[in-house]
Design an enzyme around this catalytic site. Structure first.
Site, PDB file in Angstrom:
ATOM      1  N   GLU A   1     -93.494  -5.145   8.288  1.00 49.49           N
ATOM      2  CA  GLU A   1     -94.027  -5.387  10.027  1.00 49.49           C
ATOM      3  C   GLU A   1     -93.782  -4.254  10.817  1.00 49.49           C
ATOM      4  OE1 GLU A   1     -92.311  -9.340  10.796  1.00 49.49           O
ATOM      5  OE2 GLU A   1     -91.575  -8.222  12.448  1.00 49.49           O
TER       6      GLU A   1
ATOM      7  N   CYS B   1     -92.231   0.667  16.842  1.00 45.77           N
ATOM      8  CA  CYS B   1     -90.896   0.258  15.817  1.00 45.77           C
ATOM      9  C   CYS B   1     -91.325  -0.095  14.530  1.00 45.77           C
ATOM     10  CB  CYS B   1     -90.496  -1.080  16.691  1.00 45.77           C
ATOM     11  SG  CYS B   1     -89.177  -1.816  15.713  1.00 45.77           S
TER      12      CYS B   1
ATOM     13  N   CYS C   1     -83.545  -6.957   4.277  1.00 44.66           N
ATOM     14  CA  CYS C   1     -82.346  -6.332   4.817  1.00 44.66           C
ATOM     15  C   CYS C   1     -81.143  -7.016   4.189  1.00 44.66           C
ATOM     16  CB  CYS C   1     -82.224  -6.433   6.248  1.00 44.66           C
ATOM     17  SG  CYS C   1     -80.918  -5.528   6.882  1.00 44.66           S
TER      18      CYS C   1
ATOM     19  N   CYS D   1     -76.698 -10.164   9.276  1.00 42.57           N
ATOM     20  CA  CYS D   1     -76.409 -10.412  10.827  1.00 42.57           C
ATOM     21  C   CYS D   1     -77.056 -11.932  10.937  1.00 42.57           C
ATOM     22  CB  CYS D   1     -77.164  -9.443  11.554  1.00 42.57           C
ATOM     23  SG  CYS D   1     -76.519  -7.986  11.442  1.00 42.57           S
TER      24      CYS D   1
ATOM     25  N   CYS E   1     -80.526 -12.532  12.678  1.00 43.01           N
ATOM     26  CA  CYS E   1     -81.688 -11.667  12.447  1.00 43.01           C
ATOM     27  C   CYS E   1     -82.529 -12.387  11.578  1.00 43.01           C
ATOM     28  CB  CYS E   1     -81.292 -10.264  12.176  1.00 43.01           C
ATOM     29  SG  CYS E   1     -82.555  -9.325  11.901  1.00 43.01           S
TER      30      CYS E   1
ATOM     31  N   SER F   1     -81.636   2.859  14.804  1.00 43.76           N
ATOM     32  CA  SER F   1     -80.799   1.837  15.157  1.00 43.76           C
ATOM     33  C   SER F   1     -79.785   1.509  13.961  1.00 43.76           C
ATOM     34  CB  SER F   1     -81.386   0.810  15.671  1.00 43.76           C
ATOM     35  OG  SER F   1     -80.523  -0.379  16.037  1.00 43.76           O
TER      36      SER F   1
ATOM     37  N   CYS G   1     -87.349  -9.254  15.249  1.00 42.37           N
ATOM     38  CA  CYS G   1     -87.337  -8.480  13.805  1.00 42.37           C
ATOM     39  C   CYS G   1     -87.689  -9.595  12.743  1.00 42.37           C
ATOM     40  CB  CYS G   1     -86.007  -7.973  13.484  1.00 42.37           C
ATOM     41  SG  CYS G   1     -85.690  -6.673  14.755  1.00 42.37           S
TER      42      CYS G   1
END
Ligand code: SAH
Length: 360
Positions: A101, A114, A121, A125, A128, A200, A342
């Site tokens: 996305e 973005c 990932c 975290c 997230c 980031s 996210c």
């Protein structure tokens, strides 16, 4: 010639090559250099999505390319537009069926995109959604570029800013991210100034130092989220590997090498990291460093129990920092009505398609 960028079936990923690499490749096929210029222009300036659109390239060469090379073009499969602020979320399909996305945010100063840097990932975290199913694979430079290209093409408006803050940890896909930065900044492509690009990271210290040595003018954003290691470890597994002290050292080094102010992201979670004590510790941590703090009211995901801090706590936190002279802003929640956080859109898409296939 040796080419590093290839897709699964071994074909060359043409759009990930810079102009020199493309020239060598085209010459290795026995063609003239100017053909490489034409092809580069079709891909990176005119943003075409297939070889047949390259009208001034002979069909014989196009046939050779179709056989040996791949032209990355992402397919939009869902677009959601926020009724609140016009933010658009795009779900794109990659050549191998994976989905990612990207988000378009419209600001007064221009259009900001973005982008994702990985499918999923692996950083884990706790707040997230991108990380819930781990990391499937790294994105190629072409796949990062094409998120921007497809969005610019579909809106007909120039993209002026890029934030690498979508799904994935950019410093865990370091080489491809650096290549993306080179290509997006190229005068032969969209020519986006690196001053308008933010990367980031959750804090992969050796990579931050490596990036600093490149002396690029990008903004480095660090996902801090907690002012001490004990608390940070409960939110972000990467805190077990690198301490806040090591991150701060890397930030100072980055600042020295690039002269660029550091950004810190701090997602506020009710009762976890939004207390007076946390604000005090954060002030002590960043005082004296040329930086900016972005407070983000956490966007709750249904798989976790984190709740958003209430307005008063958010304002109190901000005021406390401001009083001590810290540059601080509260990030506007863009696209709150469209699976804002996210990885949430991808996640809900995957769940829908999983449900429909298991119902078949
Ligand atoms: N892996 C990179 C970039 C991706 S996330 C990083 O960690 O920085 C972009 C930012 O959004 C990070 O600061 C991340 O911690 C934050 N974020 C992720 N999910 C969030 C959520 N549900 N609510 C608020 N912020 C979130």
């Amino acid at each position: 010639m040796e080419i590093n960028y290839k897709i699964n079936d071994g074909r060359v990923d043409l759009k990930s090559l810079n102009a020199d690499e493309l020239t060598s490749y085209i010459e290795s096929l026995g063609e003239k250099k100017f053909r490489a210029n034409q092809i580069y222009q079709w891909m990176h300036e005119k943003l075409v999505t297939d070889f047949d659109s390259m009208k001034n390239v002979p069909s014989k060469l196009l046939d050779t390319l179709k056989e040996n090379a791949h032209l990355t073009a992402l397919t939009p499969i869902r677009v959601q537009t926020s009724k609140i602020d016009g933010t658009k979320k795009f779900l794109f399909k990659l050549y191998d069926g994976n989905v990612i996305e990207s988000v378009l945010m419209k600001y007064h100063h221009g259009n900001s995109v973005c982008i994702s840097s990985q499918v999923g990932c692996k950083m884990g975290c706790r707040f997230c959604a991108s990380t819930l199913d781990g990391c499937v694979r790294n994105l190629l430079p072409s796949e990062m570029l094409d998120q921007v290209y497809r969005i610019q093409d579909s809106t007909g408006e120039r993209v002026s800013n890029i934030v690498i803050m979508g799904s994935g940890e950019p410093m865990d896909n370091y080489d491809n991210v650096c290549k993306f930065l080179e290509l997006i900044n190229s005068p032969k492509g969209l020519n986006i100034s690196l001053r308008n690009v933010t990367v980031s990271t959750c804090g992969l210290v050796p990579r931050i130092k490596q990036l600093a040595d490149l002396k690029l003018q990008i903004t480095l954003a660090i996902s801090l989220h907690a002012p001490n290691d004990t608390l940070r470890k409960t939110m972000m597994p990467i805190a077990n590997k690198y301490s806040i002290e090591e991150i701060m050292d890397a930030c100072r080094y980055y600042l020295e090498q690039t002269g660029r102010r550091i950004s810190f992201e701090y997602s506020l979670v009710k009762g976890v990291n939004d207390t007076k004590e946390c604000a005090r510790e954060l002030i002590d941590l960043v005082t004296g460093l040329n930086c900016h703090i972005n407070l983000i009211p956490v966007n709750p995901i249904k798989e976790r129990d984190y709740e958003q801090s209430n307005k008063e706590a958010i304002m109190a936190f901000k005021n406390k920092l401001e009083k001590c002279g810290i540059n601080v802003t509260i990030r506007r929640e863009m696209g709150r009505d469209i699976d804002g956080a996210c990885g949430q859109l991808r996640k809900s898409y995957m769940e829908d398609s999983h449900e429909s296939s298991s119902n078949d």
